[in-house]
Scaffold this motif. Structure first.
Motif, PDB file in Angstrom:
ATOM      1  N   LEU A  11       0.868  -1.175   0.000  1.00 13.21           N
ATOM      2  CA  LEU A  11       0.000   0.000   0.000  1.00 13.21           C
ATOM      3  C   LEU A  11       0.905   1.225   0.000  1.00 13.21           C
ATOM      4  O   LEU A  11       1.878   1.255   0.769  1.00 13.21           O
ATOM      5  N   TYR A  12       0.593   2.212  -0.844  1.00  9.49           N
ATOM      6  CA  TYR A  12       1.490   3.349  -0.951  1.00  9.49           C
ATOM      7  C   TYR A  12       0.692   4.588  -1.325  1.00  9.49           C
ATOM      8  O   TYR A  12      -0.484   4.535  -1.734  1.00  9.49           O
ATOM      9  N   ALA A  13       1.352   5.733  -1.255  1.00  7.70           N
ATOM     10  CA  ALA A  13       0.808   7.031  -1.697  1.00  7.70           C
ATOM     11  C   ALA A  13       1.984   7.920  -2.025  1.00  7.70           C
ATOM     12  O   ALA A  13       3.099   7.707  -1.552  1.00  7.70           O
ATOM     13  N   GLY A  14       1.754   8.948  -2.887  1.00 10.62           N
ATOM     14  CA  GLY A  14       2.822   9.866  -3.254  1.00 10.62           C
ATOM     15  C   GLY A  14       2.375  10.763  -4.399  1.00 10.62           C
ATOM     16  O   GLY A  14       1.174  10.937  -4.647  1.00 10.62           O
ATOM     17  N   SER A  15       3.329  11.336  -5.127  1.00 12.31           N
ATOM     18  CA  SER A  15       2.997  12.237  -6.228  1.00 12.31           C
ATOM     19  C   SER A  15       4.104  12.251  -7.259  1.00 12.31           C
ATOM     20  O   SER A  15       5.249  11.926  -6.950  1.00 12.31           O
ATOM     21  N   GLY A  56       0.328  13.972 -11.086  1.00 13.75           N
ATOM     22  CA  GLY A  56      -0.572  14.426 -10.030  1.00 13.75           C
ATOM     23  C   GLY A  56      -0.284  13.692  -8.736  1.00 13.75           C
ATOM     24  O   GLY A  56       0.771  13.084  -8.550  1.00 13.75           O
ATOM     25  N   THR A  57      -1.249  13.750  -7.838  1.00 14.51           N
ATOM     26  CA  THR A  57      -1.123  13.115  -6.519  1.00 14.51           C
ATOM     27  C   THR A  57      -1.767  11.741  -6.551  1.00 14.51           C
ATOM     28  O   THR A  57      -2.946  11.607  -6.928  1.00 14.51           O
ATOM     29  N   HIS A  58      -1.001  10.753  -6.167  1.00 10.61           N
ATOM     30  CA  HIS A  58      -1.480   9.367  -6.161  1.00 10.61           C
ATOM     31  C   HIS A  58      -1.982   9.012  -4.759  1.00 10.61           C
ATOM     32  O   HIS A  58      -1.327   9.301  -3.759  1.00 10.61           O
ATOM     33  N   SER A  59      -3.135   8.377  -4.707  1.00 12.66           N
ATOM     34  CA  SER A  59      -3.674   7.893  -3.433  1.00 12.66           C
ATOM     35  C   SER A  59      -4.252   6.504  -3.646  1.00 12.66           C
ATOM     36  O   SER A  59      -4.508   6.086  -4.791  1.00 12.66           O
TER      37      SER A  59
END
Length: 841
Positions: free
Chosen positions: A702-706, A710-713
């Motif tokens: 599971l990850y998040a970033g940009s 754009g911004t990844h969620s």
């Protein structure tokens, strides 16, 4: 001759009486009454003194007869004496009694018509008094109980005889009615025991305590355990070698040997030859030690070389077995003290008790044996008789009376020395295989078995009740002797003893990462402890651990010791991705306890994440204008595992897809600090966590970033080991646009599995109609970044036959490509944009 009858009474005739009266009158008798005769006295009673008499054979005693007269007066009178049993006691006419034989007789004295008696009891006369000590040197304040043996002429014991004890000098030594001597002051005294006229004496010498001066510069020490060992040192030209045999000590002990420079008040008039101080003082052994003193000293005329030891807080000198050889003197050592050799007279030597005699009877037997062993020429029969008597009087009774561990240790020592030690120390003319000695050995073994059983059981109970390691060690020590004596049968079998043992060894807090990182050391931790019966409280204890495994290797050699608290760690290195097993066998690091062990089997899995992974990569992207799009693309990841770390690269499996590097910390089945750093086609960063299924090496994140998109969620990736798959080359590119913004030239790629069909079209910029088209085709391999296609046909000959086209990624652009065409040997490369209007499809 005729017997004389009673004399008739005399009577005067009548005429004569008349004449007598006349004569009396003429003499002045006148008319007075005639005088009367004095009264006649008689014996009314007789008394014999003494009325009862106890005599022994051969004694005599005068009896006295006293008469009581009728007038009340008393006085000695001659009496007529008679004996009722002259064979037991006779009596003379004057009343002297002579004791003849054992029994009773009545002596009667008669005076007149009265008589009286005296009862005479005659007992056996003692023939001899033997004292267990003939001479002894004592310290001031020390006591010594003398044991007398009183016998009759036929050798029978004289039971009930009471001895009279006296001291020639009570200022030096006193003695009480029981024969206990107390040393009072320095000097000499003779103690006398008397009964029935027989006398026996003890020569007592009282001396002040011995004082020693140590040569500490020549001291030596070593830690000695059950395996035994040797200490050596040299001082003043004399060498000392102390040999400690195996099984003499139950536990490891620091032994210190220090030469003695001088020794005062030694009860050997010839003085000191050599000696050492042995520490710890009072330490006792189950087997005799050997002290070898290298010296050429010999005994001058009139003196003998004698081994001695000095023990106790108030130092008591005892005699030790010693023998002189060519260049050394050899002593047997029973316990630690000052020990050495000195010179003295025979009287000196006889005053020092042997250290091998638990009782006076044993002391006499040991002395007799030692005297027999020194005879020249050798007397085999006497040596055999005396060594047998030593066993009968000392060795066996000492075992039979042993009631605790200390006494049993002494009994073992006594037997071991009797059985083996004297042969090593003395040159005896007999061997230990004499039938009567073998019979005594068998008798001793039969007697020692229940003693050892009792010692093992008693210590086991004490161990369980008090959680006592000392009792445990004693129990195991005694069982070692069971084995030594060949008594390891029945209830004394080792297996049965261990089954009922007061303790068990347990393993706790076993820790090993699961899975472990393949190819790198991972610590396997365990703790060993003793459990006493059902008591839940465990006692930490050091162990020796043997370890082995199917598959892994270890960072240290087996076996290895734990720390003092039983904690053990070994680094395990496993290979590949596979299950493995590690076996730990911990055994007590305690003398005689090497087979008290605990087994722990640890199962593990090794994990190596190095390799290629394929799977999916998806996220929700919020673009700069606020629009959300869903991205779901295939992904390829290449990972390399190093200790505690994972590094690698990733790329989206589209032509010129997203690319970057990854890093993480590996902790069992998790990737911690999981980071994806994107570098193409634009910079980005993603963080998250990952879990690993060890059996399949499936990694879910599971990850998040940009990034520039754009911004990844809600980012999710799911990858598993596999070779890199086919990239997705489907799409269209344009090589340029007209000023009106319309495309001029269009490349279109259609993919079906590994087959690619490529077309190149030229469009009319006004009408956007196809003016001409050329087709190419090729096959691609898994993981291929780009491709080269060959000319197939053309609607109009934009490219001649034999032309090729090569697509290669342009990492500076999103889906950017470098397209190189080969026309008649000329190569032309153009940069094309991504995602043009999809025409000509």
């Amino acid at each position: 001759m005729r017997a004389r009858g009673p004399r008739p009474a005399f009577r005067f005739p009548h005429a004569a009486r008349s004449l007598l009266v006349a004569l009396l009158a003429a003499c002045g008798g006148g008319g007075d009454a005639p005088p009367t005769s004095p009264p006649v006295t008689t014996v009314t009673a007789v008394t014999v003194t003494p009325p009862t008499v106890a005599l022994v054979e051969g004694d005599s005693l005068a009896l006295t007869a006293t008469a009581t007269l009728s007038d009340g007066s008393t006085g000695a009178r001659n009496a007529i004496w008679t004996s009722s049993a002259p064979s037991i006691a006779t009596v003379s006419s004057t009343g002297r009694v002579n004791a003849i034989a054992v029994g009773s007789a009545t002596m009667t004295a008669t005076i007149g018509s009265a008589s009286a008696t005296s009862t005479i009891t005659v007992a056996r006369r003692v023939a001899a008094i033997a004292l267990d000590v003939s001479a002894r040197a004592l310290l001031i304040g020390e006591t010594l109980a003398i044991l007398p043996t009183v016998t009759f002429a036929d050798g029978a014991p004289a039971a009930g005889k009471v001895l009279t004890w006296n001291s020639s000098s009570s200022a030096v030594a006193t003695v009480n009615g029981l024969g206990v001597i107390t040393a009072i002051a320095s000097g000499s005294a003779t103690i006398t025991a008397t009964v029935d006229g027989r006398i026996a004496t003890v020569a007592i010498t009282v001396r002040p305590p011995t004082q020693t001066t140590l040569n500490t510069a020549s001291a030596t020490s070593a830690t000695i355990g059950a395996a035994g060992g040797v200490l050596t040192t040299t001082a003043a030209g004399i060498s000392y070698r102390l040999e400690i045999p195996a099984n003499a000590l139950p536990v490891e002990t620091v032994i210190r040997m220090t030469p003695i420079a001088s020794l005062t008040n030694l009860p050997l008039s010839g003085g000191l030859v050599a000696a050492v101080d042995l520490q710890p003082s009072g330490l006792r052994f189950a087997r005799p030690l050997t002290l070898r003193i290298g010296t050429t000293a010999s005994a001058p005329a009139g003196l003998v070389l004698t081994g001695f030891s000095i023990t106790g807080a108030s130092p008591r000198t005892e005699r030790e077995f010693a023998t002189a050889r060519s260049n050394e003197i050899v002593l047997a050592i029973k316990h630690f003290s000052a020990a050495g050799v000195g010179l003295g007279t025979n009287a000196d030597v006889s005053s020092i008790p042997f250290n091998y005699s638990a009782t006076p009877a044993a002391e006499r037997a040991v002395n007799a044996f030692f005297d027999a062993a020194r005879l020249t020429p050798a007397n085999s029969a006497l040596v055999l008789t005396t060594i047998s008597a030593w066993f009968d009087a000392g060795v066996l009774p000492q075992l039979q009376s042993a009631s605790n561990d200390s006494e049993l240790t002494e009994a073992l020592y006594a037997y071991d020395f009797w059985k083996f030690g004297v042969y090593e120390l003395l040159s005896l003319p007999i061997s230990g295989f004499e039938p009567q000695l073998l019979q005594r050995s068998a008798q001793w073994l039969e007697a020692v078995r229940p003693k050892l059983q009792q010692a093992i059981t008693g210590n086991n109970q004490l161990c369980a009740a008090q959680r006592s390691l000392a009792a445990l060690q004693n129990e195991l020590f005694w069982h070692r002797w069971v084995t030594q004596f060949g008594l390891n049968t029945g209830d004394l079998q080792r297996g049965r003893v261990l089954e009922q043992l007061c303790v068990s060894l347990v393993v706790r807090n076993v820790r090993l990462p699961n899975p472990v990182q393949a190819g790198f050391p991972n610590d396997l931790d365990a703790e060993f402890a003793l459990k006493f019966g059902a008591n839940p409280t465990l006692v930490s204890i050091p162990v020796s651990v043997a370890f082995s495994g199917s598959g892994p290797t270890f960072a240290k050699t087996s076996p290895a010791n734990s720390d003092a608290n039983g904690a053990f760690t070994v680094a395990v290195t496993a290979r590949n991705n596979a299950a493995f097993t590690v076996s730990l066998i911990g055994c007590l690091v305690m003398t005689f306890a090497e087979d008290i062990c605990a087994l722990e089997t640890v199962n593990g899995t090794s994990l190596d994440l190095t390799g290629s992974y394929t799977g999916s990569f998806s996220s929700r992207i919020t673009m700069a204008n606020g629009t959300d799009i869903l991205a779901f693309v295939p992904v390829n990841i290449q990972m390399t595992q190093t200790q505690n770390a994972i590094t690698g690269t990733y790329d989206v499996m589209q032509f010129n897809g997203l690319r970057g590097i990854l890093s993480a910390t590996l902790s069992t089945t998790e990737l911690l600090n999981f980071t994806l750093t994107q570098f193409a086609p634009c910079v980005g960063s993603f963080r998250g966590t990952s879990s690993i299924t060890a059996s399949t090496r499936r990694v879910q994140s599971l990850y998040a970033g940009s990034d520039c998109a754009g911004t990844h969620s809600n980012g999710v990736s799911d990858i598993s080991p596999g070779t890199r798959g086919l990239r997705d080359f489907n799409g269209s590119w344009t090589t340029g646009f007209h000023a009106s913004g319309r495309p001029m030239n269009l490349w279109f790629v259609a993919q079906s599995g590994t087959f690619l069909s490529i077309s190149y079209s030229v469009l009319n910029t006004q009408t956007l109609e196809l003016e001409c088209q050329t087709s190419f085709q090729t096959h691609i391999a898994a993981g291929a970044e780009g491709f080269t296609a060959e000319y197939i046909f053309a609607l109009t000959p934009l490219f001649p036959r034999g032309s090729t086209v090569t697509f290669s990624p342009d990492p500076s652009r999103a889906r950017g490509a470098r397209i190189t065409t080969s026309q008649l040997g000329l190569q032309v490369t153009r940069l094309v944009n991504i995602n043009p209007p999809e025409l000509c499809r």
